[in-house]
Design a protein around this motif. Structure first.
Motif, mmCIF file in Angstrom:
data_model
loop_
_atom_site.group_PDB
_atom_site.id
_atom_site.type_symbol
_atom_site.label_atom_id
_atom_site.label_comp_id
_atom_site.label_asym_id
_atom_site.label_seq_id
_atom_site.Cartn_x
_atom_site.Cartn_y
_atom_site.Cartn_z
ATOM 1 N N ILE A 1 0.846 -1.197 0.000
ATOM 2 C CA ILE A 1 0.000 0.000 0.000
ATOM 3 C C ILE A 1 0.881 1.247 0.000
ATOM 4 C CG2 ILE A 1 -1.697 1.321 1.322
ATOM 5 C CD1 ILE A 1 -2.729 -1.470 2.352
ATOM 6 N N ARG B 1 2.505 1.847 -3.376
ATOM 7 C CA ARG B 1 1.575 2.304 -4.401
ATOM 8 C C ARG B 1 1.155 3.754 -4.185
ATOM 9 N NH1 ARG B 1 -3.972 -0.692 -6.185
ATOM 10 N NH2 ARG B 1 -2.703 -1.622 -7.814
ATOM 11 N N TYR B 2 0.924 4.147 -2.941
ATOM 12 C CA TYR B 2 0.293 5.444 -2.671
ATOM 13 C C TYR B 2 1.190 6.500 -2.039
ATOM 14 C CZ TYR B 2 -4.071 3.024 -3.649
ATOM 15 O OH TYR B 2 -5.076 2.313 -4.246
ATOM 16 N N THR C 1 1.548 9.615 -4.169
ATOM 17 C CA THR C 1 0.373 9.943 -4.959
ATOM 18 C C THR C 1 -0.379 11.098 -4.310
ATOM 19 O OG1 THR C 1 0.164 7.637 -5.659
ATOM 20 C CG2 THR C 1 -1.790 9.022 -5.894
ATOM 21 N N ALA D 1 -3.642 10.857 -1.885
ATOM 22 C CA ALA D 1 -3.771 9.476 -1.389
ATOM 23 C C ALA D 1 -4.138 9.427 0.091
ATOM 24 C CB ALA D 1 -2.485 8.707 -1.632
ATOM 25 N N LYS E 1 -11.391 5.686 3.001
ATOM 26 C CA LYS E 1 -11.573 4.251 2.814
ATOM 27 C C LYS E 1 -11.542 3.520 4.155
ATOM 28 C CE LYS E 1 -10.663 1.220 -0.846
ATOM 29 N NZ LYS E 1 -9.883 0.881 -2.011
ATOM 30 N N GLU F 1 -14.481 0.638 -2.693
ATOM 31 C CA GLU F 1 -14.347 -0.379 -3.736
ATOM 32 C C GLU F 1 -12.975 -1.033 -3.711
ATOM 33 O OE1 GLU F 1 -13.007 2.091 -7.640
ATOM 34 O OE2 GLU F 1 -15.080 2.366 -6.980
ATOM 35 N N ALA F 2 -12.920 -2.198 -4.310
ATOM 36 C CA ALA F 2 -11.676 -2.965 -4.356
ATOM 37 C C ALA F 2 -10.712 -2.332 -5.351
ATOM 38 C CB ALA F 2 -11.973 -4.405 -4.755
ATOM 39 N N HIS F 3 -9.495 -2.109 -4.915
ATOM 40 C CA HIS F 3 -8.427 -1.646 -5.797
ATOM 41 C C HIS F 3 -7.367 -2.726 -5.976
ATOM 42 C CE1 HIS F 3 -9.206 2.870 -4.737
ATOM 43 N NE2 HIS F 3 -10.157 2.334 -5.445
ATOM 44 N N TRP F 4 -7.488 -3.824 -5.240
ATOM 45 C CA TRP F 4 -6.463 -4.871 -5.200
ATOM 46 C C TRP F 4 -7.096 -6.243 -5.405
ATOM 47 C CZ3 TRP F 4 -1.334 -3.502 -4.085
ATOM 48 C CH2 TRP F 4 -1.139 -2.205 -3.622
ATOM 49 N N ALA G 1 -13.564 -5.758 -1.403
ATOM 50 C CA ALA G 1 -13.691 -4.347 -1.075
ATOM 51 C C ALA G 1 -13.288 -4.125 0.379
ATOM 52 C CB ALA G 1 -15.130 -3.892 -1.291
#
Length: 118
Positions: free
Chosen positions: A61, A64-65, A68, A71, A78, A84-87, A91
């Motif tokens: 995590i 990835r973020y 960003t 983020a 979240k 929603e599911a990002h991975w 979810a």
């Protein structure tokens, strides 16, 4: 006759080492683990520090973020409200759905900052 013991002054080398150690902890980029929040929010049911489990690892995590824009706000929302599911297919459940109870913005931010520091 009573002899009074005079306390010796602090050893300057020890004081300097203590200050340097404390300062290096503050500036190392690592944040202390908010264990009580992690436990309360049941994070470890799905996440692990460095390996995927039911969800991505905290290190994944962070990778990835971390750089960003926006983020932190997205991850805070979240954590609090789910999303929603990002991975994959799962979810993120809301704090209440996880059984952790309501999660304040400050506590969510503490968790997000810790995860992004991994």
């Amino acid at each position: 006759m009573t002899v009074m013991k005079v306390a010796s002054p602090l050893n300057p080398i020890c004081v300097t080492l203590a200050l340097v150690t404390t300062a290096s902890d503050c500036f190392s980029g690592d944040r202390p683990e908010p264990t009580w929040l992690i436990d309360q929010q049941r994070c470890m049911f799905c996440h692990k520090l460095d390996v995927p489990h039911r969800a991505p690892s905290f290190q994944q995590i962070a990778n990835r973020y971390r750089d960003t824009a926006g983020a932190e706000d997205m991850l805070e929302q979240k954590l609090r409200k789910g999303g929603e599911a990002h991975w994959g297919k799962n979810a993120m459940p809301s704090a209440i759905e996880r059984g952790g109870g309501a999660l304040s913005r400050d506590d969510a931010r503490t968790l997000v900052e810790w995860v992004l520091s991994q």
